[in-house]
Design an enzyme around this catalytic site. Structure first.
Site, PDB file in Angstrom:
ATOM      1  N   GLY A  21       3.415  38.295  38.717  1.00 51.55           N
ATOM      2  CA  GLY A  21       3.664  37.044  38.025  1.00 51.55           C
ATOM      3  C   GLY A  21       3.691  37.200  36.524  1.00 51.55           C
ATOM      4  O   GLY A  21       2.936  37.976  35.942  1.00 51.55           O
ATOM      5  N   THR A  22       4.583  36.448  35.896  1.00 49.03           N
ATOM      6  CA  THR A  22       4.696  36.398  34.434  1.00 49.03           C
ATOM      7  C   THR A  22       5.794  35.398  34.110  1.00 49.03           C
ATOM      8  O   THR A  22       6.468  34.881  35.002  1.00 49.03           O
ATOM      9  CB  THR A  22       5.050  37.778  33.850  1.00 49.03           C
ATOM     10  OG1 THR A  22       4.889  37.737  32.443  1.00 49.03           O
ATOM     11  CG2 THR A  22       6.468  38.174  34.175  1.00 49.03           C
ATOM     12  N   THR A  23       6.000  35.125  32.829  1.00 53.13           N
ATOM     13  CA  THR A  23       7.134  34.319  32.395  1.00 53.13           C
ATOM     14  C   THR A  23       7.714  34.945  31.133  1.00 53.13           C
ATOM     15  O   THR A  23       6.995  35.171  30.159  1.00 53.13           O
ATOM     16  CB  THR A  23       6.727  32.864  32.089  1.00 53.13           C
ATOM     17  OG1 THR A  23       6.093  32.296  33.235  1.00 53.13           O
ATOM     18  CG2 THR A  23       7.956  32.032  31.751  1.00 53.13           C
TER      19      THR A  23
END
Length: 235
Positions: A21-23
Site C-alpha cells: 500500500g501507498t499513494t
C-alpha cells in the site's frame, strides 16, 4: 510499499505476499510537473516507517515515484540512474525525460515475472516541458497529463479527474497534489505519515516536506462542532 519476506500460511502450506500500500501522484502544469507521495511503509498491518521517501531522483530533471515492493522499485531506480549517467556521458547532455522513462519501462517489462512495482516517471526538459509517464506493473509506458498509483489511488481517481484542468499554474498543481494525497491518506489504511512533493520546472527541482501534524485533514477526521460543549451540557 512493503518490506520484508513473504508471510507463510500454515492452513494452505503456501507463501502469501503481504498487502502492499501507498499513494503516489504526479500532475503536469503549464511549465512543469509536480510529484508527490505519502511516507508510510508497511508490511501487512505493521507500519515500519512513517516518513519514508518514495520519490527517487534519476537525473537532475527526472524523478521516479515508487509503489509496490520497495526492494524491486529501488533496484530499478538505481539501475536506471546508472544507465542515465552513462548515456549522459555519451551524449554530452542530459537524456530527455522520455528516454529515462523508457529505460524504467524496459527494465520493468523485461523482468515482469519477478518484479512487483507500479511506478510513475515525471520530469522536465526544454524540448517537451513537464511530462508525466505512468509505468504500472507489467512494464506498460503511457504519457499522461496526470497519473496516480498505489492502494490509495482507488479513492482519488474521480477527485483528480474532476479537479485537473489544462493550463494549471504551479500553485494550483501543488495544491492539487497535496489535497489528493491527504484525501487518500484519510481513506486508505496503507497510506499515511507525511507528504513529500517535488516540483520540476525550468528553474530546477523544488522539494517540500509536510509533517504529519501539518497534513490537511477532512471533515470526517475532525470532532463534530460544539461536541465538547454539548457533552458538558448533557452531563
Amino acid at each position: 510499499m512493503d518490506l520484508g519476506p513473504c508471510v507463510s500460511t500454515e492452513a494452505t502450506g503456501k507463501s502469501q505476499a503481504p498487502h502492499t500500500g501507498t499513494t503516489i501522484v504526479a500532475v503536469s502544469f503549464d511549465g512543469g510537473v509536480v510529484l508527490g507521495a505519502d511516507g508510510r511503509v508497511s508490511t501487512g498491518t505493521y507500519i515500519s516507517n512513517r516518513a519514508s521517501n518514495k520519490i527517487q531522483q534519476l537525473t537532475d530533471n527526472v524523478f521516479l515515484l515508487r509503489s509496490g515492493s520497495a526492494a524491486d522499485t529501488q533496484a530499478i531506480g538505481d539501475y536506471v540512474r546508472y544507465f542515465a549517467e552513462q548515456l549522459a556521458c555519451e551524449l554530452g547532455a542530459p537524456p530527455s525525460v522520455a528516454t529515462v522513462a523508457k529505460l524504467v519501462s524496459t527494465m520493468n517489462y523485461q523482468n515482469k515475472e519477478m518484479l512487483m512495482g507500479a511506478m510513475i516517471v515525471a520530469g522536465y526538459d526544454e524540448q517537451q516541458g513537464g511530462q508525466v509517464y505512468g509505468c504500472p506493473i507489467g512494464g506498460t509506458l503511457v504519457r499522461e497529463q496526470w497519473a496516480v498509483d498505489g492502494s490509495g489511488s482507488t479513492y482519488i481517481w474521480a477527485a483528480l479527474d474532476d479537479a485537473f484542468k489544462e493550463g494549471m499554474t504551479r500553485k494550483e498543481a501543488e495544491a492539487l497534489v497535496v489535497d489528493a494525497l491527504s484525501l487518500a491518506m484519510a481513506r486508505d489504511a496503507s497510506s499515511g505519515g507525511i507528504i513529500r512533493t517535488v516540483t520540476l520546472d525550468k528553474t530546477g527541482a523544488h522539494v517540500r516536506y509536510i509533517g504529519g501534524s501539518d497534513v490537511p485533514t477532512w471533515f470526517e477526521d475532525l470532532p463534530a462542532p460544539n461536541a465538547a460543549a454539548a457533552g458538558m451540557a448533557v452531563g
